[in-house]
Design a protein around this motif. Structure first.
Motif, PDB file in Angstrom:
ATOM      1  N   ILE A   2       0.862  -1.186   0.000  1.00  0.00           N
ATOM      2  CA  ILE A   2       0.000   0.000   0.000  1.00  0.00           C
ATOM      3  C   ILE A   2       0.899   1.238   0.000  1.00  0.00           C
ATOM      4  O   ILE A   2       1.721   1.423   0.889  1.00  0.00           O
ATOM      5  CB  ILE A   2      -0.933   0.009   1.235  1.00  0.00           C
ATOM      6  CG1 ILE A   2      -1.867  -1.213   1.181  1.00  0.00           C
ATOM      7  CG2 ILE A   2      -1.737   1.297   1.304  1.00  0.00           C
ATOM      8  CD1 ILE A   2      -2.593  -1.497   2.465  1.00  0.00           C
ATOM      9  N   ILE A   3       0.759   2.057  -1.029  1.00  0.00           N
ATOM     10  CA  ILE A   3       1.583   3.260  -1.151  1.00  0.00           C
ATOM     11  C   ILE A   3       0.849   4.424  -0.485  1.00  0.00           C
ATOM     12  O   ILE A   3      -0.184   4.883  -0.956  1.00  0.00           O
ATOM     13  CB  ILE A   3       1.871   3.592  -2.632  1.00  0.00           C
ATOM     14  CG1 ILE A   3       2.461   2.382  -3.360  1.00  0.00           C
ATOM     15  CG2 ILE A   3       2.787   4.809  -2.744  1.00  0.00           C
ATOM     16  CD1 ILE A   3       3.827   1.932  -2.916  1.00  0.00           C
ATOM     17  N   LYS A   4       1.393   4.870   0.639  1.00  0.00           N
ATOM     18  CA  LYS A   4       0.745   5.978   1.363  1.00  0.00           C
ATOM     19  C   LYS A   4       1.349   7.322   0.991  1.00  0.00           C
ATOM     20  O   LYS A   4       0.666   8.334   0.959  1.00  0.00           O
ATOM     21  CB  LYS A   4       0.894   5.748   2.868  1.00  0.00           C
ATOM     22  CG  LYS A   4       0.125   4.512   3.354  1.00  0.00           C
ATOM     23  CD  LYS A   4       0.451   4.227   4.801  1.00  0.00           C
ATOM     24  CE  LYS A   4      -0.229   2.931   5.243  1.00  0.00           C
ATOM     25  NZ  LYS A   4       0.345   2.421   6.487  1.00  0.00           N
ATOM     26  N   SER A   5       2.663   7.336   0.762  1.00  0.00           N
ATOM     27  CA  SER A   5       3.297   8.611   0.416  1.00  0.00           C
ATOM     28  C   SER A   5       4.453   8.397  -0.555  1.00  0.00           C
ATOM     29  O   SER A   5       5.145   7.388  -0.505  1.00  0.00           O
ATOM     30  CB  SER A   5       3.820   9.308   1.675  1.00  0.00           C
ATOM     31  OG  SER A   5       4.855   8.529   2.269  1.00  0.00           O
ATOM     32  N   ASN A  45       1.980   3.655  -7.732  1.00  0.00           N
ATOM     33  CA  ASN A  45       0.535   3.840  -7.813  1.00  0.00           C
ATOM     34  C   ASN A  45       0.171   5.275  -8.180  1.00  0.00           C
ATOM     35  O   ASN A  45      -0.808   5.828  -7.698  1.00  0.00           O
ATOM     36  CB  ASN A  45      -0.145   3.459  -6.498  1.00  0.00           C
ATOM     37  CG  ASN A  45      -1.017   2.245  -6.663  1.00  0.00           C
ATOM     38  OD1 ASN A  45      -1.254   1.800  -7.773  1.00  0.00           O
ATOM     39  ND2 ASN A  45      -1.492   1.702  -5.565  1.00  0.00           N
ATOM     40  N   ARG A  46       0.990   5.882  -8.998  1.00  0.00           N
ATOM     41  CA  ARG A  46       0.756   7.246  -9.451  1.00  0.00           C
ATOM     42  C   ARG A  46       0.746   7.238 -10.969  1.00  0.00           C
ATOM     43  O   ARG A  46       1.470   6.469 -11.593  1.00  0.00           O
ATOM     44  CB  ARG A  46       1.865   8.200  -8.961  1.00  0.00           C
ATOM     45  CG  ARG A  46       2.045   8.250  -7.448  1.00  0.00           C
ATOM     46  CD  ARG A  46       0.861   8.926  -6.765  1.00  0.00           C
ATOM     47  NE  ARG A  46       1.086   9.181  -5.346  1.00  0.00           N
ATOM     48  CZ  ARG A  46       0.873   8.325  -4.367  1.00  0.00           C
ATOM     49  NH1 ARG A  46       0.447   7.100  -4.671  1.00  0.00           N
ATOM     50  NH2 ARG A  46       1.058   8.639  -3.113  1.00  0.00           N
ATOM     51  N   LYS A  47      -0.046   8.152 -11.554  1.00  0.00           N
ATOM     52  CA  LYS A  47      -0.137   8.152 -13.017  1.00  0.00           C
ATOM     53  C   LYS A  47       1.104   8.746 -13.683  1.00  0.00           C
ATOM     54  O   LYS A  47       1.601   8.244 -14.660  1.00  0.00           O
ATOM     55  CB  LYS A  47      -1.390   8.926 -13.460  1.00  0.00           C
ATOM     56  CG  LYS A  47      -2.648   8.060 -13.390  1.00  0.00           C
ATOM     57  CD  LYS A  47      -3.550   8.359 -14.577  1.00  0.00           C
ATOM     58  CE  LYS A  47      -4.648   7.332 -14.760  1.00  0.00           C
ATOM     59  NZ  LYS A  47      -5.727   7.448 -13.807  1.00  0.00           N
ATOM     60  N   SER A  48       1.583   9.861 -13.151  1.00  0.00           N
ATOM     61  CA  SER A  48       2.700  10.511 -13.854  1.00  0.00           C
ATOM     62  C   SER A  48       3.648  11.210 -12.893  1.00  0.00           C
ATOM     63  O   SER A  48       4.049  12.343 -13.117  1.00  0.00           O
ATOM     64  CB  SER A  48       2.152  11.530 -14.862  1.00  0.00           C
ATOM     65  OG  SER A  48       1.290  12.431 -14.198  1.00  0.00           O
ATOM     66  N   ASN A  68       6.724   5.836   1.210  1.00  0.00           N
ATOM     67  CA  ASN A  68       6.184   5.534   2.556  1.00  0.00           C
ATOM     68  C   ASN A  68       7.182   5.840   3.679  1.00  0.00           C
ATOM     69  O   ASN A  68       7.095   5.287   4.779  1.00  0.00           O
ATOM     70  CB  ASN A  68       5.775   4.053   2.675  1.00  0.00           C
ATOM     71  CG  ASN A  68       4.591   3.715   1.794  1.00  0.00           C
ATOM     72  OD1 ASN A  68       3.930   4.607   1.269  1.00  0.00           O
ATOM     73  ND2 ASN A  68       4.324   2.435   1.617  1.00  0.00           N
ATOM     74  N   ASP A  69       8.181   6.671   3.368  1.00  0.00           N
ATOM     75  CA  ASP A  69       9.228   6.989   4.345  1.00  0.00           C
ATOM     76  C   ASP A  69       9.909   5.718   4.866  1.00  0.00           C
ATOM     77  O   ASP A  69      10.377   5.669   5.993  1.00  0.00           O
ATOM     78  CB  ASP A  69       8.653   7.804   5.516  1.00  0.00           C
ATOM     79  CG  ASP A  69       9.720   8.719   6.121  1.00  0.00           C
ATOM     80  OD1 ASP A  69      10.674   9.074   5.396  1.00  0.00           O
ATOM     81  OD2 ASP A  69       9.620   9.042   7.311  1.00  0.00           O
ATOM     82  N   SER A  70       9.935   4.663   4.013  1.00  0.00           N
ATOM     83  CA  SER A  70      10.536   3.412   4.486  1.00  0.00           C
ATOM     84  C   SER A  70      11.521   2.809   3.482  1.00  0.00           C
ATOM     85  O   SER A  70      12.289   1.917   3.823  1.00  0.00           O
ATOM     86  CB  SER A  70       9.446   2.390   4.824  1.00  0.00           C
ATOM     87  OG  SER A  70       8.693   2.068   3.675  1.00  0.00           O
TER      88      SER A  70
END
Length: 199
Positions: A2-5, A45-48, A68-70
């Motif tokens: 899960i991509i949060k950031s 999980n981002r378009k561009s 995710n800062d990880s």
């Protein structure tokens, strides 16, 4: 995963000092028009977010994306078709080599190769180079949606033969259109991060 950031945290040019990150890094290398930005966008999980371009060779820097800062996705400059001088290409080569040598947090190199074509001399050189630097690259066979399903196994065999690799090397067919292969790549990254946590 899960991509949060997602954050483009550091951009390194030819003369930049590499960041001293404390989180695991996963690097992506490949020819200029192999679909590297599309793959990274799919994994984020981002378009561009990672810039895709109709002009091959747009990535002329090493881009560090904090996920995710990880962990970090590290986008290496494309090789091959970029319309730049041999001198600039040599500098990019040095920049990538410097990164492979000096990053203490690099856990894995994903090497992207177009599934439709036999690996080029540049692809073979890059593969050997990554191995020479002590890594076991994972091959991502991109543009999967551009060939018929019946051609996949044959194309993968041509890819393996072209690189001179056996069944011990992981090859993941990937499509930016359908996202096939994304979960598999995420699993490998998660596995690597989790094994680090246990150390």
């Amino acid at each position: 995963m899960i991509i949060k950031s997602v954050e483009l945290e550091t951009v390194c040019g030819i003369t930049s000092k590499l960041p001293e990150n404390t989180k695991p890094e996963f690097a992506f290398a490949g020819k200029s028009n192999v679909g590297k930005s599309s793959l990274i966008n799919a994994l984020m999980n981002r378009k561009s977010f990672a810039r895709t371009s109709s002009q091959p060779g747009k990535t002329q820097t090493i881009n560090f994306y904090n996920i995710n800062d990880s962990l970090y996705y590290v986008d290496l400059p494309g090789y091959g078709y970029a319309k730049v001088s041999l001198e600039v290409k040599a500098k990019w080569g040095k920049m990538i080599e410097n990164y492979l040598h000096k990053s203490s947090m690099l856990r894995c190199v994903f090497l992207l190769i177009d599934i439709r074509h036999e690996p080029s001399e540049n692809d073979k050189t890059m593969y050997d180079w990554v191995v020479h630097n002590g890594y076991h690259p994972i091959i991502i066979a991109t543009k999967l949606d551009k060939i018929k399903r019946s051609q996949v196994q044959k194309s993968l065999k041509v890819l393996r033969t072209g690189l001179g690799i056996g069944s011990d090397v992981t090859v993941i067919p990937f499509s930016a259109e359908t996202k096939q292969g994304r979960e598999e790549i995420w699993d490998l990254i998660s596995e690597s991060v989790n094994s680090l946590d246990k150390e």
